[in-house]
Design a protein around this motif. Structure first.
Motif, PDB file in Angstrom:
ATOM      1  N   THR A 193       6.969  -9.388  -2.322  1.00 55.13           N
ATOM      2  CA  THR A 193       7.259  -9.554  -3.744  1.00 55.13           C
ATOM      3  C   THR A 193       8.309  -8.560  -4.201  1.00 55.13           C
ATOM      4  O   THR A 193       8.478  -7.498  -3.594  1.00 55.13           O
ATOM      5  N   LEU A 224       2.951  -5.766   0.602  1.00 57.21           N
ATOM      6  CA  LEU A 224       3.170  -6.227  -0.766  1.00 57.21           C
ATOM      7  C   LEU A 224       4.644  -6.104  -1.139  1.00 57.21           C
ATOM      8  O   LEU A 224       5.224  -7.017  -1.745  1.00 57.21           O
ATOM      9  N   ALA A 279      -1.026  -9.549  -4.693  1.00 57.88           N
ATOM     10  CA  ALA A 279       0.123 -10.031  -5.465  1.00 57.88           C
ATOM     11  C   ALA A 279      -0.315 -11.048  -6.512  1.00 57.88           C
ATOM     12  O   ALA A 279       0.153 -11.032  -7.660  1.00 57.88           O
ATOM     13  N   ALA A 334      -2.323  -8.309   0.955  1.00 60.93           N
ATOM     14  CA  ALA A 334      -1.160  -8.190   0.076  1.00 60.93           C
ATOM     15  C   ALA A 334      -0.938  -9.466  -0.724  1.00 60.93           C
ATOM     16  O   ALA A 334      -0.588  -9.422  -1.907  1.00 60.93           O
ATOM     17  N   ARG A 335      -1.153 -10.624  -0.091  1.00 59.52           N
ATOM     18  CA  ARG A 335      -0.995 -11.895  -0.810  1.00 59.52           C
ATOM     19  C   ARG A 335      -2.013 -12.001  -1.942  1.00 59.52           C
ATOM     20  O   ARG A 335      -1.684 -12.413  -3.058  1.00 59.52           O
TER      21      ARG A 335
END
Length: 249
Positions: free
Chosen positions: A95, A91, A67, A63-64
């Motif tokens: 965010t 995610l 993003a 997810a990082r």
């Protein structure tokens, strides 16, 4: 991270995230039906497709990376299939870009899973690399070149062997501690769940009950399996279009 963007730049954004052993091409049938009305964003997760790699494979790390790769998008409807469901929920937690989520073919945890006998061997040292090598062998490529298995073979051959342990061993423990229905309840985002009535990996009835109790809208597609977007692309595309078009008050 390998990212593919299609559709009008000013259209609502649909982020499509594939599952274990897939690639951004997994969503080709649905993307073809929606790219005239939506900004379709797809990515090969780490350890998959043209992104590759053998580290940062867990959902939180994925997810990082995702993003960072999608930039400053906002109002995103994030769609995740199977392991991709974990990624889109992570995610959304990391965010403000995500306004609503869609989970496809994924149970909250492995409590009602019915995996094939011996599936755990994929995570055993040495097994996954051998299977990956066989999937990429010329004879396998030739034998499956004109069959429906061609895309699955190509995607599996490109998948990092390390993913098997992440999904089959580590993920089981993580979901037991914090199931996906608990995660989406904590997020408080509008969530649509799409399941196949003939999913051989997860019990669709038990899965539907748990997600509905967590506040999600659930659709069970008759006759569909674990990947309903492949067998019923028009139906799934319709559900995604309707869901992405709903305004969040």
């Amino acid at each position: 991270m390998n990212v593919l963007v299609e559709g009008p730049g000013d259209a609502p954004v649909l982020l499509l995230v594939h599952g274990f052993g897939g690639s951004l091409r997994s969503f080709d049938p649905v993307a073809r039906l929606l790219s005239d009305r939506f900004r379709i964003v797809r990515a090969d997760l780490r350890g998959h497709g043209r992104t590759g790699g053998h580290s940062g494979l867990d959902a939180r790390s994925q997810a990082r990376t995702l993003a960072d790769s999608i930039g400053d998008l906002s109002g995103v409807t994030a769609v995740g299939h199977s392991f991709g469901a974990d990624v889109v929920l992570e995610l959304a937690a990391q965010t403000d870009a995500v306004s609503r989520t869609v989970l496809i073919g994924q149970a909250p945890d492995y409590r009602h899973a019915t995996f094939p006998p011996g599936h755990g061997l994929l995570a055993a040292p040495g097994v996954s690399p051998v299977l990956r090598s066989l999937a990429g062998a010329p004879v396998t490529t030739w034998a499956l070149r004109r069959t429906a298995w061609h895309r699955l073979r190509t995607d599996f051959a490109a998948t990092s062997p390390a993913m098997a342990r992440v999904v089959l061993t580590e993920r089981r423990k993580l979901l037991a501690e914090r199931p996906l229905d608990e995660q989406l309840r904590d997020l408080g985002l509008p969530t649509l769940v799409i399941l196949g009535s003939r999913d051989r990996l997860y019990d669709s009835a038990a899965t539907a009950t748990r997600y509905a109790a967590a506040g999600a809208r659930v659709h069970v597609l008759p006759g569909a399996g674990h990947s309903p977007f492949a067998s019923h692309p028009a139906r799934v595309a319709g559900l995604l279009a309707e869901w992405a078009a709903v305004r969040t008050e």
